[in-house]
Write a protein that holds these residues in place. Structure first.
Motif, PDB file in Angstrom:
ATOM      1  N   LEU A  12       0.831  -1.200   0.000  1.00  0.00           N
ATOM      2  CA  LEU A  12       0.000   0.000   0.000  1.00  0.00           C
ATOM      3  C   LEU A  12       0.876   1.264   0.000  1.00  0.00           C
ATOM      4  CD1 LEU A  12      -3.096  -0.163   0.123  1.00  0.00           C
ATOM      5  CD2 LEU A  12      -2.960   0.536   2.514  1.00  0.00           C
ATOM      6  N   ALA A  13       1.883   1.263   0.868  1.00  0.00           N
ATOM      7  CA  ALA A  13       2.756   2.432   0.989  1.00  0.00           C
ATOM      8  C   ALA A  13       3.491   2.686  -0.324  1.00  0.00           C
ATOM      9  CB  ALA A  13       3.751   2.231   2.128  1.00  0.00           C
ATOM     10  N   PHE A  14       3.890   1.606  -0.999  1.00  0.00           N
ATOM     11  CA  PHE A  14       4.609   1.766  -2.263  1.00  0.00           C
ATOM     12  C   PHE A  14       3.711   2.405  -3.319  1.00  0.00           C
ATOM     13  CE2 PHE A  14       6.509   0.541  -6.253  1.00  0.00           C
ATOM     14  CZ  PHE A  14       7.837   0.810  -6.012  1.00  0.00           C
ATOM     15  N   VAL A  15       2.467   1.924  -3.382  1.00  0.00           N
ATOM     16  CA  VAL A  15       1.518   2.477  -4.360  1.00  0.00           C
ATOM     17  C   VAL A  15       1.254   3.960  -4.055  1.00  0.00           C
ATOM     18  CG1 VAL A  15      -0.856   2.369  -5.217  1.00  0.00           C
ATOM     19  CG2 VAL A  15       0.437   0.256  -4.841  1.00  0.00           C
ATOM     20  N   VAL A  16       1.006   4.263  -2.774  1.00  0.00           N
ATOM     21  CA  VAL A  16       0.718   5.659  -2.401  1.00  0.00           C
ATOM     22  C   VAL A  16       1.932   6.542  -2.685  1.00  0.00           C
ATOM     23  CG1 VAL A  16       0.161   7.204  -0.485  1.00  0.00           C
ATOM     24  CG2 VAL A  16      -1.026   5.027  -0.698  1.00  0.00           C
ATOM     25  N   ALA A  17       3.127   6.035  -2.400  1.00  0.00           N
ATOM     26  CA  ALA A  17       4.344   6.819  -2.657  1.00  0.00           C
ATOM     27  C   ALA A  17       4.478   7.116  -4.149  1.00  0.00           C
ATOM     28  CB  ALA A  17       5.570   6.054  -2.160  1.00  0.00           C
ATOM     29  N   THR A  18       4.196   6.114  -4.976  1.00  0.00           N
ATOM     30  CA  THR A  18       4.262   6.303  -6.423  1.00  0.00           C
ATOM     31  C   THR A  18       3.286   7.396  -6.864  1.00  0.00           C
ATOM     32  OG1 THR A  18       4.755   3.966  -6.605  1.00  0.00           O
ATOM     33  CG2 THR A  18       4.142   5.088  -8.622  1.00  0.00           C
ATOM     34  N   LEU A  19       2.060   7.349  -6.305  1.00  0.00           N
ATOM     35  CA  LEU A  19       1.066   8.375  -6.643  1.00  0.00           C
ATOM     36  C   LEU A  19       1.515   9.756  -6.169  1.00  0.00           C
ATOM     37  CD1 LEU A  19      -2.231   6.441  -5.819  1.00  0.00           C
ATOM     38  CD2 LEU A  19      -1.368   7.063  -8.078  1.00  0.00           C
ATOM     39  N   PHE A  20       2.111   9.807  -4.985  1.00  0.00           N
ATOM     40  CA  PHE A  20       2.609  11.078  -4.443  1.00  0.00           C
ATOM     41  C   PHE A  20       3.654  11.691  -5.370  1.00  0.00           C
ATOM     42  CE2 PHE A  20       1.794  11.035   0.444  1.00  0.00           C
ATOM     43  CZ  PHE A  20       0.435  10.978   0.197  1.00  0.00           C
ATOM     44  N   VAL A  21       4.550  10.854  -5.858  1.00  0.00           N
ATOM     45  CA  VAL A  21       5.635  11.375  -6.690  1.00  0.00           C
ATOM     46  C   VAL A  21       5.105  11.777  -8.065  1.00  0.00           C
ATOM     47  CG1 VAL A  21       7.820  10.775  -7.800  1.00  0.00           C
ATOM     48  CG2 VAL A  21       7.413  10.118  -5.434  1.00  0.00           C
ATOM     49  N   ARG A  22       4.104  11.015  -8.538  1.00  0.00           N
ATOM     50  CA  ARG A  22       3.539  11.309  -9.851  1.00  0.00           C
ATOM     51  C   ARG A  22       2.638  12.543  -9.813  1.00  0.00           C
ATOM     52  NH1 ARG A  22       1.782  12.788 -13.589  1.00  0.00           N
ATOM     53  NH2 ARG A  22       0.922  11.874 -15.476  1.00  0.00           N
ATOM     54  N   PHE A  23       1.841  12.658  -8.745  1.00  0.00           N
ATOM     55  CA  PHE A  23       0.901  13.782  -8.625  1.00  0.00           C
ATOM     56  C   PHE A  23       1.246  14.615  -7.397  1.00  0.00           C
ATOM     57  CE2 PHE A  23      -1.419  10.214 -10.554  1.00  0.00           C
ATOM     58  CZ  PHE A  23      -1.692  10.756 -11.795  1.00  0.00           C
ATOM     59  N   THR A  80       0.193  17.434  -6.236  1.00  0.00           N
ATOM     60  CA  THR A  80      -0.896  18.003  -5.444  1.00  0.00           C
ATOM     61  C   THR A  80      -1.334  17.013  -4.370  1.00  0.00           C
ATOM     62  OG1 THR A  80      -1.640  18.561  -7.657  1.00  0.00           O
ATOM     63  CG2 THR A  80      -2.886  19.493  -5.826  1.00  0.00           C
ATOM     64  N   LEU A  81      -1.357  15.741  -4.758  1.00  0.00           N
ATOM     65  CA  LEU A  81      -1.730  14.679  -3.829  1.00  0.00           C
ATOM     66  C   LEU A  81      -0.761  14.652  -2.651  1.00  0.00           C
ATOM     67  CD1 LEU A  81      -4.111  12.841  -4.362  1.00  0.00           C
ATOM     68  CD2 LEU A  81      -2.534  11.075  -5.126  1.00  0.00           C
ATOM     69  N   GLU A  82       0.539  14.777  -2.977  1.00  0.00           N
ATOM     70  CA  GLU A  82       1.548  14.757  -1.922  1.00  0.00           C
ATOM     71  C   GLU A  82       1.389  15.967  -1.016  1.00  0.00           C
ATOM     72  OE1 GLU A  82       5.580  14.864  -3.261  1.00  0.00           O
ATOM     73  OE2 GLU A  82       6.365  14.710  -1.230  1.00  0.00           O
ATOM     74  N   ASP A  83       1.242  17.158  -1.645  1.00  0.00           N
ATOM     75  CA  ASP A  83       1.114  18.378  -0.845  1.00  0.00           C
ATOM     76  C   ASP A  83      -0.087  18.306   0.091  1.00  0.00           C
ATOM     77  OD1 ASP A  83       3.278  19.270  -2.162  1.00  0.00           O
ATOM     78  OD2 ASP A  83       2.208  20.581  -3.553  1.00  0.00           O
ATOM     79  N   GLY A  84      -1.193  17.728  -0.403  1.00  0.00           N
ATOM     80  CA  GLY A  84      -2.411  17.691   0.390  1.00  0.00           C
ATOM     81  C   GLY A  84      -2.414  16.615   1.453  1.00  0.00           C
ATOM     82  N   LEU A  85      -1.855  15.452   1.130  1.00  0.00           N
ATOM     83  CA  LEU A  85      -2.017  14.301   2.031  1.00  0.00           C
ATOM     84  C   LEU A  85      -0.818  14.035   2.940  1.00  0.00           C
ATOM     85  CD1 LEU A  85      -3.891  11.728  -0.246  1.00  0.00           C
ATOM     86  CD2 LEU A  85      -4.798  13.060   1.656  1.00  0.00           C
ATOM     87  N   PHE A  86       0.353  14.500   2.542  1.00  0.00           N
ATOM     88  CA  PHE A  86       1.543  14.183   3.338  1.00  0.00           C
ATOM     89  C   PHE A  86       1.447  14.713   4.776  1.00  0.00           C
ATOM     90  CE2 PHE A  86       6.354  13.401   2.996  1.00  0.00           C
ATOM     91  CZ  PHE A  86       6.156  12.030   3.036  1.00  0.00           C
ATOM     92  N   PRO A  87       1.012  15.983   4.971  1.00  0.00           N
ATOM     93  CA  PRO A  87       0.877  16.475   6.348  1.00  0.00           C
ATOM     94  C   PRO A  87      -0.110  15.632   7.160  1.00  0.00           C
ATOM     95  CG  PRO A  87       0.742  18.286   4.799  1.00  0.00           C
ATOM     96  CD  PRO A  87       0.716  17.035   3.991  1.00  0.00           C
ATOM     97  N   ILE A  88      -1.203  15.198   6.514  1.00  0.00           N
ATOM     98  CA  ILE A  88      -2.183  14.360   7.216  1.00  0.00           C
ATOM     99  C   ILE A  88      -1.546  13.023   7.587  1.00  0.00           C
ATOM    100  CG2 ILE A  88      -4.421  13.203   6.998  1.00  0.00           C
ATOM    101  CD1 ILE A  88      -5.209  15.477   5.038  1.00  0.00           C
ATOM    102  N   ALA A  89      -0.771  12.473   6.673  1.00  0.00           N
ATOM    103  CA  ALA A  89      -0.087  11.206   6.933  1.00  0.00           C
ATOM    104  C   ALA A  89       0.849  11.334   8.126  1.00  0.00           C
ATOM    105  CB  ALA A  89       0.684  10.763   5.687  1.00  0.00           C
ATOM    106  N   ILE A  90       1.574  12.460   8.187  1.00  0.00           N
ATOM    107  CA  ILE A  90       2.499  12.682   9.307  1.00  0.00           C
ATOM    108  C   ILE A  90       1.714  12.773  10.623  1.00  0.00           C
ATOM    109  CG2 ILE A  90       4.195  14.286  10.290  1.00  0.00           C
ATOM    110  CD1 ILE A  90       5.309  12.908   7.866  1.00  0.00           C
TER     111      ILE A  90
END
Lengths: 264, 247
Positions: free
Chosen positions: B68-79, B81-91
Motif C-alpha cells: 500500500l505504501a509503495f503504491v501511495v508513494a508512487t502516486l505522491f511522486v507522480r501527482f 498536489t496529492l503529496e502536498d495535500g495528504l503528506f501532512p495528514i499522513a504525518i
C-alpha cells in the motif's frame, strides 16, 4: 566561416564540409529574470569539431542543453536543416545506472527508444562494438562500481554513440576527471570522431579549458561572461595531432587567453 | 568470521550460566525471576501456536502495509498536489501512538485477526511511505536530463530509473517496519484477543506465570528478528550495487 579545410581531415570527412548541420539564430534563454544567453548566432557545419569556450557559469552548458531541447529558448531558434538529425548527448558525469552492467548501460537508449523486448542479439553486437570502440570490450559485464571514473565516462561515450548519432553534444565530458586521464580521453574522442566506424561527423563540445578547446577543435566559439554573447569565432587551422606546446597552437591559445581577459 | 559469531555466543552462554547460578544460589522465587532452564521448559507446543498466530498477523500487516505504501508513494511522486495535500495528514496520523488507536480498532473490527493486522498496517505504513517517496526522488536531476535526452516516457523513467534507485531506501524502511509489525500485532492483542503472544503475555502476567511470560517475550523477540533477517537477506541478494545505508 570555415574556409579552411584541414588536410588531415580530407580523407576522413564523411560529408562535404561547409554544409550547415545546426544553426543557432538569435537565441535568447532566460531563467526568470536572469538572462543566461543573449541573442546568440552561430552555425555548425557537418564534419566540424567545434568547441564552446567560456568561463564557468557563463551559460555555455545551458546553450548545449537548449540545442539538445532540454531547455526552452525565450527567443530565437535552433534550426536543423535536416529534420531527422540524430544527436547524442554526453554529460560531465557518467550517469550510469549502477544496477546495470556496462553492456546493459550502453543498451539503455535502444531500450528506451524501441522497448525492451525489441533489443536483440544484433543490438548486443552493436553495443559490444561501441564498447570496443572506446576500448572497454573486456569490461562489458562489469558493473559501474567496478570501473574507474575514466572507464565509466568511456561507457557513457559508448552509450551516446549506440543510437548512431551524426552530431555529438558534449558537456565538459571529461571535466570531472584527472588531467592525465582527460588528455587520454580527449585523444580518444578525436580518434572516434575521425574513425569511419560510426556515422558521427560533427562534435559540439562545451569546455572552459582554452588548451583543450584549441588542441581539439576546428573552431573555437568564445563566449563572454553571463549573459553569454559571442566574443569571437576562432578557426584553428593547425595540423592534428596537436599539443599546446606547438608554436602555432600555442599562439592561438595565447591569443584566445588575451581575448578572454580583456573582452568581457 | 568465526570469532564474529563465536564471541557473542560465548558471552551469551556465560550470561545465561550466571543467571541460572544467581537464581539457584539466591533462592529467587520463580514468579520474580525464573531461571533459564525453567523458561526453556515453558517453551512448548502451545507457545509455538501463539507465536504462529502473532507472526502471521504481523507478516500480513507488514506485507499489506508495504504494498500500500509503495503504491501511495508512487502516486505522491507522480501527482504533486496529492503529496502536498495528504503528506501532512499522513504525518499527523503517524505521530498518533498505536497504543492509543488499538482499542478503537478492536471496537471496529472485533477481537479477531483483523484488528491486529490493521494495527500492524498502521505502524508499518508510514516508515515505508516516507522512505519510498524519498527514494523515488533521490536520483540526481542530471539522471532525469539524461532520460529526457533519450526521449523516455514517464513510465520508462519510473521503471528504469526511479524504482531501482529507490530500492535501497525501500529496504531500509522495510527493515524498520518488519520489527514494528510485531509490535503492532502484540499491541492489538493486548487490547482484546483470545490468542497470540500478546494475549499470552497478558494472561500469564495476571496469573504470575512468569516463566511463561518470559517465554512469550522471547518468542516475540524471535518473531521480530526473523522478519528483520529475512529482509536483510533479500536486500543483500537484490541490491548489490549500494553498500551504504540509504534513507
Amino acid at each position: 566561416m570555415n574556409a579552411i579545410v584541414l588536410p588531415d581531415r580530407l580523407d576522413v570527412a564523411p560529408v562535404a564540409p561547409s554544409k550547415p548541420i545546426l544553426s543557432v539564430e538569435d537565441l535568447t534563454v532566460r531563467f526568470g529574470s536572469v538572462v543566461a544567453i543573449d541573442s546568440l548566432n552561430f552555425t555548425v557545419c557537418s564534419g566540424e569539431f567545434v568547441s564552446l569556450l567560456g568561463p564557468s557559469g557563463c551559460g555555455k552548458s545551458t546553450l548545449l542543453k537548449t540545442i539538445a531541447r532540454l531547455v526552452k529558448p525565450a527567443g530565437g531558434r535552433i534550426t536543423r536543416p535536416r529534420a531527422e538529425l540524430r544527436t547524442g548527448f554526453m554529460f560531465q558525469k557518467p550517469l550510469l545506472l549502477p544496477w546495470r552492467t556496462a553492456l546493459d548501460n550502453v543498451l539503455l537508449p535502444l531500450e528506451i527508444e524501441r522497448g525492451r523486448s525489441t533489443v536483440g542479439s544484433v543490438d548486443r553486437g552493436n553495443a559490444l562494438r561501441m564498447l570496443d570502440l572506446v576500448q572497454l570490450s573486456e569490461f562489458a559485464q562489469s558493473y559501474p562500481h567496478q570501473l574507474s571514473g575514466g572507464m565509466q565516462q568511456r561507457v557513457a561515450l559508448a552509450r551516446a554513440l549506440i543510437c548512431d548519432p551524426e552530431v555529438l553534444l558534449l558537456d565538459e565530458p571529461f571535466g570531472a576527471l584527472d588531467e592525465l586521464t582527460r588528455d587520454v580521453l580527449n585523444e580518444e574522442m578525436i580518434r572516434i570522431w575521425q574513425s569511419k566506424e560510426t556515422r558521427l561527423s560533427t562534435v559540439l563540445m562545451v569546455t572552459h579549458s582554452i588548451p583543450e578547446a584549441v588542441t581539439m577543435s576546428d573552431r573555437v566559439i568564445v563566449l563572454s561572461t553571463r549573459p553569454a554573447r559571442l566574443l569571437e569565432d576562432v578557426t584553428v587551422p593547425c595540423r592534428r595531432p596537436r599539443v599546446p606546446e606547438d608554436a602555432e597552437t600555442g599562439a592561438i591559445i595565447r591569443r584566445i587567453r588575451a581575448m578572454v581577459r580583456s573582452g568581457r | 568470521m568465526i570469532s564474529r559469531t563465536a564471541t557473542p555466543l560465548a558471552f551469551g552462554l556465560l550470561l545465561l550460566i550466571a543467571w541460572q547460578a544467581l537464581v539457584m544460589i539466591g533462592h529467587i522465587p520463580e514468579y520474580l525471576l525464573p531461571a533459564p532452564i525453567a523458561i526453556l521448559a515453558a517453551m512448548d507446543r502451545s507457545l509455538l501456536l501463539q507465536f504462529t498466530v502473532t507472526f502471521i498477523e504481523a507478516l500480513a500487516g507488514f506485507l499489506i502495509a508495504s504494498a500500500l505504501a509503495f503504491v501511495v508513494a508512487t502516486l505522491f511522486v507522480r501527482f504533486h498536489t496529492l503529496e502536498d495535500g495528504l503528506f501532512p495528514i499522513a504525518i499527523a496520523i503517524k505521530t498518533t501512538p498505536i497504543v492509543a488507536i488499538a482499542p478503537l480498532l478492536v471496537i471496529w473490527l472485533g477481537t479477531g485477526w483483523w484488528s491486529k493486522i490493521v494495527a500492524a498496517i498502521l505502524i508499518c505504513f508510514f516508515p515505508v511511505l516516507v522512505n519510498t517517496v524519498k527514494g523515488l526522488k533521490a536520483a540526481d536531476g542530471e539522471y532525469h536530463e539524461l532520460f529526457d535526452t533519450l526521449g523516455a516516457s514517464r513510465a520508462q523513467e519510473f521503471g528504469k530509473l526511479r524504482i531501482p534507485y529507490c530500492l535501497p531506501y525501500l529496504f531500509s524502511a522495510l527493515k524498520i517496519s518488519s520489527s514494528l509489525a510485531v509490535v503492532g500485532a502484540i499491541v492489538g492483542e493486548f487490547v482484546g484477543a483470545t490468542q497470540g503472544l500478546g494475549y499470552l503475555i497478558i494472561v500469564s502476567s495476571a496469573h504470575l506465570e512468569t516463566a511463561t511470560l518470559f517465554s512469550a517475550i522471547l518468542a516475540a523477540a524471535l518473531a521480530g528478528i526473523a522478519m528483520f533477517y529475512a529482509i536483510s537477506f533479500a536486500e543483500r541478494r537484490l541490491i548489490f550495487w549500494s553498500s551504504g545505508e540509504a534513507g
